[in-house]
Design a protein around this motif. Sequence first.
Motif, PDB file in Angstrom:
ATOM      1  N   VAL A 113     -16.878   2.796  20.274  1.00  0.00           N
ATOM      2  CA  VAL A 113     -17.471   2.333  18.373  1.00  0.00           C
ATOM      3  C   VAL A 113     -17.603   3.740  17.871  1.00  0.00           C
ATOM      4  O   VAL A 113     -18.868   4.662  18.511  1.00  0.00           O
ATOM      5  CB  VAL A 113     -18.004   1.243  18.450  1.00  0.00           C
ATOM      6  N   SER A 114     -17.490   3.875  17.072  1.00  0.00           N
ATOM      7  CA  SER A 114     -18.719   4.776  15.935  1.00  0.00           C
ATOM      8  C   SER A 114     -18.445   4.986  14.864  1.00  0.00           C
ATOM      9  O   SER A 114     -18.124   3.944  13.768  1.00  0.00           O
ATOM     10  CB  SER A 114     -17.093   6.532  15.681  1.00  0.00           C
ATOM     11  N   TYR A 115     -19.812   4.991  14.183  1.00  0.00           N
ATOM     12  CA  TYR A 115     -20.315   4.597  12.875  1.00  0.00           C
ATOM     13  C   TYR A 115     -20.996   6.044  12.352  1.00  0.00           C
ATOM     14  O   TYR A 115     -21.601   7.268  12.733  1.00  0.00           O
ATOM     15  CB  TYR A 115     -21.376   3.953  12.771  1.00  0.00           C
ATOM     16  N   THR A 116     -20.174   6.312  11.180  1.00  0.00           N
ATOM     17  CA  THR A 116     -20.594   7.499  10.162  1.00  0.00           C
ATOM     18  C   THR A 116     -21.064   6.834   8.880  1.00  0.00           C
ATOM     19  O   THR A 116     -20.696   5.732   8.088  1.00  0.00           O
ATOM     20  CB  THR A 116     -18.945   8.914   9.378  1.00  0.00           C
ATOM     21  N   GLY A 117     -22.220   7.376   8.003  1.00  0.00           N
ATOM     22  CA  GLY A 117     -22.464   7.314   6.459  1.00  0.00           C
ATOM     23  C   GLY A 117     -23.584   8.104   6.556  1.00  0.00           C
ATOM     24  O   GLY A 117     -23.571   9.343   6.320  1.00  0.00           O
ATOM     25  N   ARG A 118     -24.087   7.414   6.032  1.00  0.00           N
ATOM     26  CA  ARG A 118     -25.933   8.506   6.415  1.00  0.00           C
ATOM     27  C   ARG A 118     -26.051   9.358   7.116  1.00  0.00           C
ATOM     28  O   ARG A 118     -27.084  10.210   7.661  1.00  0.00           O
ATOM     29  CB  ARG A 118     -27.120   7.552   5.084  1.00  0.00           C
ATOM     30  N   ALA A 119     -26.013   8.270   8.504  1.00  0.00           N
ATOM     31  CA  ALA A 119     -26.111   9.027   9.542  1.00  0.00           C
ATOM     32  C   ALA A 119     -25.292   8.827  10.254  1.00  0.00           C
ATOM     33  O   ALA A 119     -23.934   8.723   9.437  1.00  0.00           O
ATOM     34  CB  ALA A 119     -27.027   8.532  10.663  1.00  0.00           C
ATOM     35  N   ALA A 120     -25.374   8.672  12.065  1.00  0.00           N
ATOM     36  CA  ALA A 120     -23.927   8.459  12.494  1.00  0.00           C
ATOM     37  C   ALA A 120     -24.269   8.390  14.137  1.00  0.00           C
ATOM     38  O   ALA A 120     -25.271   8.432  14.324  1.00  0.00           O
ATOM     39  CB  ALA A 120     -23.492  10.427  12.849  1.00  0.00           C
ATOM     40  N   ALA A 121     -23.524   7.685  14.145  1.00  0.00           N
ATOM     41  CA  ALA A 121     -23.896   6.872  15.714  1.00  0.00           C
ATOM     42  C   ALA A 121     -22.310   6.791  16.398  1.00  0.00           C
ATOM     43  O   ALA A 121     -21.455   6.454  15.877  1.00  0.00           O
ATOM     44  CB  ALA A 121     -24.456   5.085  15.582  1.00  0.00           C
ATOM     45  N   ALA A 122     -23.124   6.191  17.472  1.00  0.00           N
ATOM     46  CA  ALA A 122     -20.904   5.660  18.745  1.00  0.00           C
ATOM     47  C   ALA A 122     -21.895   5.334  20.005  1.00  0.00           C
ATOM     48  O   ALA A 122     -22.892   5.487  20.352  1.00  0.00           O
ATOM     49  CB  ALA A 122     -20.681   7.475  19.539  1.00  0.00           C
TER      50      ALA A 122
END
Length: 243
Positions: free
Chosen positions: A31-40
């Motif tokens: 899973v990856s998240y991008t937006g105001r920050a980033a997470a994986a």
Amino acid sequence: MASAPKPEEAARLINSGKRRGVVVVVGVCEVSYTGRAAAALGPGRRLLILKRDGTLLLHEAEKAQPKIWNPPGSSTAAYVEGGVLVVKSVRSRPFETVRVVFRQVDFAAAFDVGTSELALVGTESDVVEALVRNPSIIEEGLEVVGVEVPTDVGHIDILARDRSGRYVIIEVKRDVATHDAVFQLARYVELYRRKGHEVRGVLVASDISSTALEYLKRYDLVFVKVNPRELTVSTNKNTLSSK
């Protein structure tokens, strides 16, 4: 409903079934998240929940809150890329993307699930208890970190953190909130700011006086309407700030 579906089958099920109510997918994914920050998140077996309103929730084996999520109003699509299932959720404002890549799909199903209002009845402490059990009444993604938290200026009813990691101080009133409740909340917020914390303030009540509402705007605080007397819960969207 399908056990160990092929990626193409799972994609079709997700795209056609997400309008029914709830779609659940279990499998090994990254899973990856991008937006105001980033997470994986690296490979792991997880539970993905997609709701009719666009909500995406990715759960692991522990904790009530999802590991990664996107709120109602997001757009979700499933497709096959490089022979594996990809589920992509996009929130337009603010722009945020969650991308889930399933290396293995163990289970996928769509269910007809309805909606209903949550009823709150009882004293102020009952309202606090209900909000602690379900903080999404106030805001999606809130995680409660303390109740009746002592400070130099009084006890904070509920202390939480939002998705960005900011503290959220919640003052609860069972009846109509007056300017005194706003002043008390403002004191808590100022106290945490002086300590160097990023913090927001939320006032929860069955209603709010016009004077209190003016002070609320002046202090840049938020009001959420919760009416236990009428056994309904509603949110005053005009005064809610975005995440």
